[in-house]
Design a protein around this motif. Structure first.
Motif, PDB file in Angstrom:
ATOM      1  N   THR A   1      42.519  32.075  24.546  1.00 25.67           N
ATOM      2  CA  THR A   1      44.501  31.811  24.067  1.00 25.67           C
ATOM      3  C   THR A   1      45.382  30.989  22.634  1.00 25.67           C
ATOM      4  O   THR A   1      45.899  30.557  22.011  1.00 25.67           O
ATOM      5  N   PHE A   2      43.857  30.381  22.373  1.00 27.73           N
ATOM      6  CA  PHE A   2      43.594  29.555  20.966  1.00 27.73           C
ATOM      7  C   PHE A   2      43.876  30.352  19.692  1.00 27.73           C
ATOM      8  O   PHE A   2      44.868  30.392  18.802  1.00 27.73           O
ATOM      9  N   TYR A   3      43.134  31.956  20.319  1.00 26.79           N
ATOM     10  CA  TYR A   3      43.115  32.662  18.806  1.00 26.79           C
ATOM     11  C   TYR A   3      44.428  33.618  19.247  1.00 26.79           C
ATOM     12  O   TYR A   3      44.806  34.154  18.282  1.00 26.79           O
ATOM     13  N   ALA A   4      45.292  33.673  20.491  1.00 26.75           N
ATOM     14  CA  ALA A   4      46.101  35.402  20.412  1.00 26.75           C
ATOM     15  C   ALA A   4      46.512  34.742  22.082  1.00 26.75           C
ATOM     16  O   ALA A   4      46.153  34.207  23.207  1.00 26.75           O
ATOM     17  N   THR A   5      47.920  34.750  22.087  1.00 25.44           N
ATOM     18  CA  THR A   5      48.583  35.075  23.826  1.00 25.44           C
ATOM     19  C   THR A   5      48.324  35.943  24.499  1.00 25.44           C
ATOM     20  O   THR A   5      48.348  36.959  23.493  1.00 25.44           O
ATOM     21  N   PRO A   6      47.721  36.084  25.647  1.00 19.20           N
ATOM     22  CA  PRO A   6      47.521  37.560  25.894  1.00 19.20           C
ATOM     23  C   PRO A   6      48.589  37.751  26.771  1.00 19.20           C
ATOM     24  O   PRO A   6      49.621  37.221  26.532  1.00 19.20           O
ATOM     25  N   THR A   7      48.504  39.065  27.176  1.00 23.38           N
ATOM     26  CA  THR A   7      49.613  40.421  27.714  1.00 23.38           C
ATOM     27  C   THR A   7      49.741  39.910  29.469  1.00 23.38           C
ATOM     28  O   THR A   7      48.698  38.646  29.825  1.00 23.38           O
ATOM     29  N   ARG A   8      50.740  39.471  30.108  1.00 25.99           N
ATOM     30  CA  ARG A   8      51.167  39.272  30.636  1.00 25.99           C
ATOM     31  C   ARG A   8      49.785  39.949  31.847  1.00 25.99           C
ATOM     32  O   ARG A   8      49.166  39.742  32.981  1.00 25.99           O
ATOM     33  N   ALA A   9      50.208  41.557  31.887  1.00 26.75           N
ATOM     34  CA  ALA A   9      48.673  42.279  32.989  1.00 26.75           C
ATOM     35  C   ALA A   9      47.694  40.996  32.823  1.00 26.75           C
ATOM     36  O   ALA A   9      46.576  41.576  33.518  1.00 26.75           O
ATOM     37  N   THR A  10      46.951  40.898  31.639  1.00 25.75           N
ATOM     38  CA  THR A  10      45.646  39.622  30.935  1.00 25.75           C
ATOM     39  C   THR A  10      45.718  39.000  32.046  1.00 25.75           C
ATOM     40  O   THR A  10      44.473  38.770  32.710  1.00 25.75           O
ATOM     41  N   VAL A  11      46.696  38.032  32.530  1.00 24.44           N
ATOM     42  CA  VAL A  11      46.207  36.900  33.522  1.00 24.44           C
ATOM     43  C   VAL A  11      46.811  37.315  34.442  1.00 24.44           C
ATOM     44  O   VAL A  11      45.773  37.203  35.493  1.00 24.44           O
ATOM     45  N   GLU A  12      47.253  38.172  34.641  1.00 26.71           N
ATOM     46  CA  GLU A  12      47.309  38.586  36.190  1.00 26.71           C
ATOM     47  C   GLU A  12      46.313  39.288  36.742  1.00 26.71           C
ATOM     48  O   GLU A  12      45.568  39.074  37.896  1.00 26.71           O
ATOM     49  N   SER A  13      45.584  39.790  35.648  1.00 20.65           N
ATOM     50  CA  SER A  13      43.885  40.413  36.209  1.00 20.65           C
ATOM     51  C   SER A  13      42.566  38.767  36.795  1.00 20.65           C
ATOM     52  O   SER A  13      42.717  38.638  37.342  1.00 20.65           O
ATOM     53  N   TRP A  14      43.233  38.109  35.480  1.00 14.43           N
ATOM     54  CA  TRP A  14      42.706  36.479  35.804  1.00 14.43           C
ATOM     55  C   TRP A  14      42.461  35.800  36.742  1.00 14.43           C
ATOM     56  O   TRP A  14      42.135  35.149  38.116  1.00 14.43           O
ATOM     57  N   ALA A  15      44.200  35.721  37.423  1.00 13.60           N
ATOM     58  CA  ALA A  15      44.962  35.728  39.047  1.00 13.60           C
ATOM     59  C   ALA A  15      43.672  36.362  40.132  1.00 13.60           C
ATOM     60  O   ALA A  15      43.728  35.478  41.139  1.00 13.60           O
ATOM     61  N   ALA A  16      44.540  37.594  40.058  1.00 15.82           N
ATOM     62  CA  ALA A  16      43.406  38.523  40.779  1.00 15.82           C
ATOM     63  C   ALA A  16      41.927  38.351  40.686  1.00 15.82           C
ATOM     64  O   ALA A  16      41.380  38.539  42.437  1.00 15.82           O
ATOM     65  N   GLN A  17      41.610  37.981  40.046  1.00 18.56           N
ATOM     66  CA  GLN A  17      39.560  37.328  39.949  1.00 18.56           C
ATOM     67  C   GLN A  17      39.373  35.762  40.339  1.00 18.56           C
ATOM     68  O   GLN A  17      38.160  35.764  40.697  1.00 18.56           O
ATOM     69  N   THR A  18      40.416  35.556  40.526  1.00 18.79           N
ATOM     70  CA  THR A  18      39.679  33.708  41.547  1.00 18.79           C
ATOM     71  C   THR A  18      41.049  33.703  42.421  1.00 18.79           C
ATOM     72  O   THR A  18      41.807  34.456  42.752  1.00 18.79           O
TER      73      THR A  18
END
Length: 283
Positions: A45-62
């Motif tokens: 996230t230091f290099y670019a703000t991810p899309t909300r869909a990407t962050v939703e994927s992070w939540a779904a995987q953890t």
């Protein structure tokens, strides 16, 4: 009582097929990593703000008890230097919302040129941030480590917002000359600052950089094992991230660190069982 440990990333080419199943599609790599460690540095996230869909994927995987320490974009911290970036910050916070309580802290890593004369800017920035998150600040200007007055002023600013000071301990790494290409690359890039081990809040965060040689990495973290065990006994909930120059064995080292602390604090909750590095079959 909980100790979170993790690495600087959740995907590394050398882990696939050796520590994690491989090859895994990008949307499955964090899920596999989260069976080894219960936290991760959100460096991307230091290099670019991810899309909300990407962050939703992070939540779904953890699982809900997995923790991210997410770095603010450099556009906010390095380019705007914490001023005039309200819209960038708003977009970043909106993107992070799907993580919910998985966001252990938002991490403000400041450039080496951000010194004691900039503390008023930092104070104003921290006080504009929403109260729904914890915050952790990493500084690299040497005055904060060499001058007691500057150190105390920074601590006062952080305490006013209940923010943590994140140490990046590179003392073991710089204790001897580099011996590999990865170490030579890190030698030119990593900050050289003294070790700091004072917690300001109930949720201290440590970044530790060892060497490519496991025995040197383990020897260098001995004081951290004692410090983290002490924090746990005091009722704090620390998070420790283990780095090496090539990070090839960072996953196993993070678990080893957790095991060493747990040997001193037996009531500490164990880490999950790692996912097998080969896909399970029906036959």
């Amino acid at each position: 009582m909980r100790l979170h440990v993790g690495c600087a990333m959740w995907a590394h080419a050398s882990w696939q097929g050796r520590l994690l199943p491989g090859p895994l599609p990008p949307r499955e790599r964090l899920r596999a990593y989260a069976t080894w460690c219960n936290a991760v540095e959100g460096n991307t996230t230091f290099y670019a703000t991810p899309t909300r869909a990407t962050v939703e994927s992070w939540a779904a995987q953890t699982d809900p008890d997995f923790r991210f320490v997410v770095k603010l974009p450099k556009s906010i911290t390095h380019e705007h230097r914490l001023t005039g970036a309200d819209e960038l910050l708003r977009s970043f916070l909106e993107a992070m919302e799907p993580l919910g309580a998985r966001t252990h802290a938002l991490w403000v890593q400041l450039p080496g040129s951000f010194g004691p004369s900039d503390l008023g800017v930092l104070a104003a920035f921290l006080h504009r941030l929403p109260r729904s998150y914890r915050y952790a600040v990493e500084v690299r200007h040497r005055a904060f480590f060499a001058e007691e007055r500057s150190e105390r002023l920074l601590e006062r600013v952080l305490a006013s917002r209940d923010a943590e000071w994140v140490p990046f301990d590179t003392t073991t790494f710089f204790a001897g000359p580099p011996t590999s290409d990865a170490e030579r690359d890190a030698w030119a890039k990593k900050p050289r600052v003294p070790r700091r081990s004072r917690a300001l809040t109930g949720h201290p965060i440590v970044r530790y950089l060892g060497r490519d040689a496991t025995e040197r990495t383990v020897e260098g973290w001995r004081s951290w094992v004692a410090t983290v065990a002490g924090w746990l006994r005091e009722g704090r909930s620390p998070t420790v991230f283990i780095h090496t120059p090539d990070n090839a064995d960072a996953l196993t080292l993070a678990r080893r660190f957790h095991d060493e602390v747990r040997s001193r604090v037996p009531d500490l909750e164990p880490l999950p069982e790692p996912m097998p590095n080969e896909p399970q079959t029906l036959f």
